[in-house]
Scaffold this active site. Structure first.
Site, short mmCIF file in Angstrom:
data_model
loop_
_atom_site.label_atom_id
_atom_site.label_comp_id
_atom_site.label_asym_id
_atom_site.label_seq_id
_atom_site.Cartn_x
_atom_site.Cartn_y
_atom_site.Cartn_z
N LYS A 47 98.11 72.88 3.35
CA LYS A 47 97.47 74.20 3.31
C LYS A 47 97.82 74.91 2.01
O LYS A 47 96.96 75.52 1.36
CB LYS A 47 97.91 75.04 4.53
CG LYS A 47 97.26 74.58 5.83
CD LYS A 47 97.91 75.15 7.09
CE LYS A 47 97.27 74.50 8.32
NZ LYS A 47 97.93 74.87 9.59
N GLN A 91 102.45 78.39 11.80
CA GLN A 91 102.18 77.01 12.22
C GLN A 91 102.71 76.77 13.63
O GLN A 91 103.85 77.09 13.95
CB GLN A 91 102.82 76.03 11.22
CG GLN A 91 102.50 74.57 11.46
CD GLN A 91 101.02 74.22 11.28
OE1 GLN A 91 100.31 74.83 10.49
NE2 GLN A 91 100.56 73.24 12.04
N ASP A 114 93.64 82.17 11.69
CA ASP A 114 93.54 81.11 12.71
C ASP A 114 92.51 81.48 13.78
O ASP A 114 92.06 80.61 14.52
CB ASP A 114 94.91 80.93 13.41
CG ASP A 114 95.66 79.71 12.92
OD1 ASP A 114 95.02 78.73 12.51
OD2 ASP A 114 96.91 79.76 12.98
N1 GUN Z 1 98.88 73.43 14.87
C1 GUN Z 1 97.89 72.52 15.05
N2 GUN Z 1 96.71 73.04 14.66
C2 GUN Z 1 96.95 74.30 14.24
C3 GUN Z 1 96.13 75.33 13.73
O1 GUN Z 1 94.90 75.21 13.58
N3 GUN Z 1 96.77 76.48 13.40
C4 GUN Z 1 98.10 76.65 13.56
N4 GUN Z 1 98.62 77.83 13.23
N5 GUN Z 1 98.89 75.72 14.04
C5 GUN Z 1 98.32 74.54 14.38
#
Ligand code: GUN
Length: 278
Positions: A47, A91, A114
């Site tokens: 990211k 995350q 998100d």
């Molecule tokens: N863990 C797995 N997929 C995601 C996501 O799309 N966003 C976040 N914040 N954590 C994740």
């Protein structure tokens, strides 16, 4: 035919980078990683790299696994009030002593890239979406590159998680499809899938969906990423048998995976524009 997520994601990033060059201020994304889970560490690094590629301002914030709920909430609050930051992502999963739901709800809905905050999920359900969960939105972008008209189509979503299955079903409903949501306890799953024009699978069970469950000419979207014993990656769909039946299918890797991060960048730009307009 293969839906090439890697290529579509690349195109999205190129478009975003072009827009960023015209902005006075860089869109900013903060990603919080708690602990050092290897998979999460890789996602957070990817990211951060994607932000750099498109010219965003990016903050990667590592917190120790033993951080308290109050400390994590206060970090979120600091970022809510930081003018350089347009998007905040924590995350998941979080260590079990932390309340992930409370953390999600503490993120300002205007910075919730998100799309997990109840306000944003509520808007998606009312077909008035603002920030939409990245993976389902990325799947809709992939479907838009095909010639399929979703209106009135039978879509089956396998998986009912908050991150993928539930918002995916809403996206398809908002596009005018007829949607069946299946979960791990669904009876006669193969019969449900056999009548689907579009199948989206997000269950985390390698090669569970067999080719002979797929209707001739259906579209198959595989969100699963499973590491096999031999070290290779596999989706939730048995790709080799399914590709003989499907008109469109996504590979793993190189399908939905790259779309999630590209869509996160898209959401950060959406949040940026909304803040700048205020
Ligand atoms: N863990 C797995 N997929 C995601 C996501 O799309 N966003 C976040 N914040 N954590 C994740």
């Amino acid at each position: 035919m293969i839906i090439d997520g890697k290529q579509i994601a690349k195109q999205l990033r190129v478009n975003i980078a072009k827009q960023v060059t015209k902005l006075d201020r860089k869109p900013g994304l903060a990603v919080i990683l708690v602990g050092d889970d290897p998979a999460s560490t890789v996602y957070v690094r990817n990211k951060d790299n994607a932000c750099k590629e498109v010219g965003f301002y990016s903050e990667k914030i590592n917190k120790p696994a033993n951080i308290t709920q109050a400390e994590l909430l206060s970090e979120v609050e600091r970022l809510n009030n930081d003018n350089k930051i347009d998007g905040i992502l924590v995350q998941l999963p979080l260590p079990s002593h932390l309340d992930a739901n409370q953390v999600t709800e503490a993120i300002s809905p205007n910075k919730d890239v998100d799309g997990f905050h109840s306000e944003n999920i509520g808007k998606l359900m009312q077909n008035k979406a603002f920030l939409r969960p990245c993976t389902p939105k990325g799947v809709m972008t992939m479907l838009a590159t095909t010639d399929i008209d979703l209106v009135g189509k039978d879509c089956v979503v396998v998986g009912a998680s908050n991150i993928v299955g539930r918002p995916m079903a809403m996206e398809l409903l908002n596009a005018g499809a007829t949607v069946t949501i299946c979960n791990s306890k669904t009876q006669n799953l193969s019969d449900k899938i056999k009548q689907a024009d579009v199948v989206v699978v997000a269950i985390g069970k390698p090669k569970m969906i067999q080719g002979d469950w797929i209707k001739q000419g259906a579209t198959v979207i595989d969100v699963g990423i499973n590491r096999l014993n031999d070290g290779s990656l596999s989706g939730d769909v048995d790709f080799d048998s399914a590709q003989d039946k499907a008109v469109w299918i996504t590979p793993v890797p190189g399908g939905v995976g790259p779309m999630t991060i590209a869509t996160l960048l898209e959401n950060t730009l959406t949040a940026y524009k909304a803040r700048e307009e205020k």
